[in-house]
Design a protein around this motif. Structure first.
Motif, PDB file in Angstrom:
ATOM      1  N   ILE A 195       0.862  -1.179   0.000  1.00 22.53           N
ATOM      2  CA  ILE A 195       0.000   0.000   0.000  1.00 22.53           C
ATOM      3  C   ILE A 195       0.900   1.230   0.000  1.00 22.53           C
ATOM      4  CG2 ILE A 195      -1.818   1.267   1.208  1.00 22.53           C
ATOM      5  CD1 ILE A 195      -2.582  -1.391   2.556  1.00 22.53           C
ATOM      6  N   THR A 235      -8.127  -0.562   3.929  1.00 25.79           N
ATOM      7  CA  THR A 235      -7.441  -1.110   2.760  1.00 25.79           C
ATOM      8  C   THR A 235      -6.647  -2.352   3.131  1.00 25.79           C
ATOM      9  OG1 THR A 235      -7.287   1.131   1.861  1.00 25.79           O
ATOM     10  CG2 THR A 235      -5.906  -0.543   0.839  1.00 25.79           C
ATOM     11  N   CYS A 239      -6.946  -6.127   1.558  1.00 24.84           N
ATOM     12  CA  CYS A 239      -5.782  -6.877   1.073  1.00 24.84           C
ATOM     13  C   CYS A 239      -5.750  -8.282   1.669  1.00 24.84           C
ATOM     14  CB  CYS A 239      -4.488  -6.146   1.418  1.00 24.84           C
ATOM     15  SG  CYS A 239      -4.219  -4.625   0.494  1.00 24.84           S
TER      16      CYS A 239
END
Length: 262
Positions: A195, A235, A239
């Motif tokens: 990220i 996020t 993932c």
């Protein structure tokens, strides 16, 4: 991959993006092993989260320190029976400095080493020491997945500003190693994702002056604000749960591209 009843190792887990990640994963039933230098904060967080959290004082630039944290984590896993599900390498530092200053003095090599040792070496060292335990986990799900490595780069990996040579180099290296790491680990059913956040509310951005913060806000597209740690944590969760996310870099920046100068 399921989050509940799996153990996740999070470096930099006692503050900022790492802490937000730890809280979010914990809220979804995970066990979290927090690696950080901040003992006071780490102890408070463990008290807050309870028995599904463990803190290990860790300097990720020191191999022995990481080894101690991994040893402690694996001993804890034996007690809980909750196998390792992933590693989030959230520990990072920024130390601005022009490669050569107005006095024609080059940036001290100690400054470069400090940034690279934590952001790059620390990332790789933590991953390599955790992997022997991840590769022996019983495969789960229809794809036979064992876990996921989630690394943290930065928008500076792609459009670093003046004074960010060391920082951009460290984060660019993390971005570059994502695909080969995923390829190395594919035979074990372990994924690797990175990220790359832009400006997020964190301890690092708290040190910025109001003028700098305003200049960064002016460079943003939408939304015109710093990212929130909870948005980063969301996020990370994606993932972990989405098995098709592998060998890739996710830019989490609201379309922002850093200007050359502030």
């Amino acid at each position: 991959m399921k989050i509940a009843d799996r153990t996740f190792i999070i470096s930099g887990g006692a503050s900022g993006l790492g802490l937000a990640t730890a809280r979010d994963l914990h809220a979804h039933g995970a066990y979290v092993s927090l690696l950080d230098l901040n003992c006071d904060s780490g102890s408070q967080i463990v008290t807050e989260l309870g028995k599904r959290a463990k803190f290990f004082e860790t300097d990720v630039s020191n191999t022995e320190s990481i080894a101690d944290a991994i040893k402690g984590t694996t001993a804890w896993i034996k007690e809980t029976g909750k196998t390792i599900g992933g590693v989030v390498t959230g520990a990072g530092v920024g130390l601005p400095g022009l490669i050569i200053d107005k006095k024609n003095e080059p940036v001290p090599i100690a400054s470069i080493d400090f940034v690279l040792n934590i952001n790059l070496r620390g990332t790789l060292d933590l991953i390599r020491q955790a992997l022997p335990y991840m590769t022996t986990v019983e495969p789960a799900g229809p794809d036979g997945e064992r876990g996921v490595i989630i690394m943290v780069a930065s928008s500076a990996a792609f459009d670093g500003q003046m004074g960010q040579v060391a920082y951009a180099a460290s984060k660019g290296a993390v971005a570059s190693l994502t695909l080969p790491l995923a390829r190395d680990l594919s035979r074990y059913g372990i994924r690797a994702v990175t990220i790359a956040p832009s400006v997020f509310d964190s301890n690092m951005t708290k040190l910025m002056g109001s003028k700098v913060k305003q200049s960064l806000a002016n460079a943003m597209e939408f939304p015109k604000r710093a990212g929130q740690p909870e948005e980063f944590a969301r996020t990370v969760k994606d993932c972990i749960e989405n098995v098709m996310l592998n060998g890739t870099i996710i830019r989490l920046d609201g379309g922002m591209r850093m200007p050359a100068r502030l």
